[in-house]
Design a protein around this motif. Structure first.
Motif, short mmCIF file in Angstrom:
data_model
loop_
_atom_site.label_atom_id
_atom_site.label_comp_id
_atom_site.label_asym_id
_atom_site.label_seq_id
_atom_site.Cartn_x
_atom_site.Cartn_y
_atom_site.Cartn_z
N GLY A 72 33.10 30.53 39.48
CA GLY A 72 31.82 30.71 38.80
C GLY A 72 31.02 29.41 38.71
O GLY A 72 29.79 29.42 38.91
N THR A 73 31.67 28.32 38.43
CA THR A 73 30.96 27.05 38.26
C THR A 73 30.24 26.66 39.55
O THR A 73 29.07 26.27 39.54
N MET A 147 22.12 34.82 32.10
CA MET A 147 23.47 35.35 32.28
C MET A 147 23.51 36.86 32.07
O MET A 147 22.75 37.40 31.26
N ASN A 151 29.40 34.85 27.30
CA ASN A 151 30.86 34.70 27.26
C ASN A 151 31.42 34.51 25.85
O ASN A 151 32.60 34.70 25.63
N ASP A 176 24.22 34.74 36.10
CA ASP A 176 25.62 34.35 36.02
C ASP A 176 26.35 35.58 35.47
O ASP A 176 26.32 35.87 34.27
N SER A 199 33.38 35.23 39.44
CA SER A 199 34.60 34.42 39.48
C SER A 199 35.82 35.34 39.41
O SER A 199 35.93 36.15 38.49
N1 PLP Z 1 29.98 31.37 33.61
C1 PLP Z 1 30.50 32.04 32.58
C2 PLP Z 1 29.64 32.99 31.80
C3 PLP Z 1 31.85 31.87 32.24
O1 PLP Z 1 32.36 32.53 31.19
C4 PLP Z 1 32.62 30.96 33.00
C5 PLP Z 1 34.03 30.69 32.63
O2 PLP Z 1 34.41 30.80 31.48
C6 PLP Z 1 32.03 30.30 34.09
C7 PLP Z 1 30.70 30.53 34.35
C8 PLP Z 1 32.81 29.36 34.94
O3 PLP Z 1 33.62 30.07 35.84
P1 PLP Z 1 34.85 29.36 36.60
O4 PLP Z 1 35.92 29.19 35.59
O5 PLP Z 1 35.23 30.33 37.67
O6 PLP Z 1 34.33 28.10 37.17
#
Ligand code: PLP
Length: 375
Positions: A72-73, A147, A151, A176, A199
């Motif tokens: 995800g990052t 998003m 999260n 996201d 992710s």
């Molecule tokens: N975006 C959101 C909304 C997330 O919850 C997370 C991880 O907690 C990420 C991005 C990052 O994902 P990754 O751990 O695959 O880099």
């Protein structure tokens, strides 16, 4: 210690055993490099092609619109920086103040390079509405990034409406969707999004692998320069085993989506109903449109970290919405963005239930919480 009760599925999920089985051959025997023309590379090449097709079909995309990443990052960084830096006439980004840091920090990096970014404040219920976006978007906005689901509090954003506003104003739209993919039904073409991040480890796939959906025709700078992998946009030898595992996990979650949602929603209601009958003072964060299983609770007069440690002693894993340092408790940017009163915000925990959780486990979580507040 008693048995482990894992209720932190928004942090990461257990690997699907079928995904693990599918990955094994590519970690052991089928180690050929997909860039090679010989027969030994045929199977990994086919596995890559099949995984791309499977993933595309799970989100209503075409296979050539799926780009494999390390998670995800990376997907977020690529979408945000790659589109900003590829655009020559427009330069502004609009995002929300309660995005994950995987979005906020690349936006801050753009600001350091001189690209302006506007941070929208969500409603106190945890939503960015079309009306909010209309106040921030301008003719100079090249990218709007909101998003899919938050999260920490789980609120699901009105993505189609936001996407329509972005397009009416000539902006691209990225979401996201790391917390949403595999947990709620998503069709990128119906929504109209231009880019979507996902992710694998959030939907029972392996860690360190994900994908970015990039709609056909969208211009974006390559994430990395080098080899010709991922249509020349993301150079580097592919993580075949990870990609194969991700595809199996996503397909299994999407095939069982309705059943999983029903199960997890049932657990969530059970927990909240039981808590409501105790008289314990608390508030549940976020409005009604929330991710299945994500329960963000705030208790006044106690630190979230204290609750976390007490639950941990009972073998229960949850998260907090705050971090303690030696002097004070720092409330997360998400809880600040929804303007949650400080005394509640400091006592926030996130329980994220998944398809593997059971009613017995929910009762154990409830009993542990009651013990904390009754002593
Ligand atoms: N975006 C959101 C909304 C997330 O919850 C997370 C991880 O907690 C990420 C991005 C990052 O994902 P990754 O751990 O695959 O880099």
């Amino acid at each position: 210690m008693s048995r482990l009760i894992y209720a932190d599925n928004a942090a990461t999920t257990r690997l699907d055993p079928a995904a693990f089985e599918a990955m094994k051959p590519f970690l052991v025997d089928e180690y050929g490099n997909t860039s090679q023309p010989y027969a030994f590379a045929r199977l990994p090449k086919k596995a890559l092609r099949d995984a791309r097709e499977t993933i595309a079909s799970c989100i209503g995309a075409s296979p050539e619109e799926i780009f494999f990443t390390s998670g995800g990052t990376e997907s977020d960084n690529w979408a945000i920086k790659g589109s900003a830096l590829s655009n020559t006439c427009k330069y502004a980004t609009v995002t929300s103040a309660f995005e994950h840091h995987a979005v906020l920090h690349p936006c801050e990096a753009l600001e350091r390079l001189g690209y302006p970014v506007a941070y929208m404040w969500p409603s106190q219920e945890g939503y960015i509405t079309a009306e909010i976006l209309k106040k921030y978007i301008t003719s100079q906005t090249y990218l709007t990034s909101v998003m899919f689901a938050n999260n920490e509090i789980g609120t699901v954003q009105p993505i189609k409406e936001l996407c329509d506003v972005a397009h009416e104003n000539g902006s691209l739209f990225h979401t996201d969707a790391v917390q949403a993919v595999g947990h709620i039904s998503i069709n990128v073409h119906n929504l109209g999004v231009d880019m979507l991040s996902a992710s694998a480890h959030k939907f029972n796939g392996p860690k360190g692998v994900g994908f970015l959906y990039i709609r056909n025709g969208i211009e974006i700078l390559p994430y990395s320069d080098g080899g010709a992998q991922e249509s020349g946009l993301r150079a580097g030898t592919e993580n075949i085993a990870g990609i194969v595992g991700m595809a199996v996990a996503l397909k299994n979650n999407c095939d069982a989506l309705e059943e999983n949602v029903k199960h997890v929603r049932g657990l969530e209601s059970k927990l909240v109903d039981m808590l409501d009958n105790t008289g314990i003072q608390y508030t549940r964060n976020g409005g009604a449109d929330r991710l299945p299983g994500l329960v963000s609770l705030s208790f006044p007069g106690i630190e979230g970290e204290a609750i976390l440690h007490r639950l941990d002693l009972n073998g229960i894993c949850v998260s907090t919405g705050s971090a303690c340092n030696s002097k004070s408790t720092e409330v997360s940017h998400v809880l600040q963005a929804i303007r949650l009163e400080d005394s509640y915000a400091k006592g926030t925990i996130r329980i994220s239930l998944g398809k593997a959780n059971t009613e017995d486990e929910v009762e154990a979580i409830f009993n542990a919480l009651v013990k904390i507040f009754r002593i």
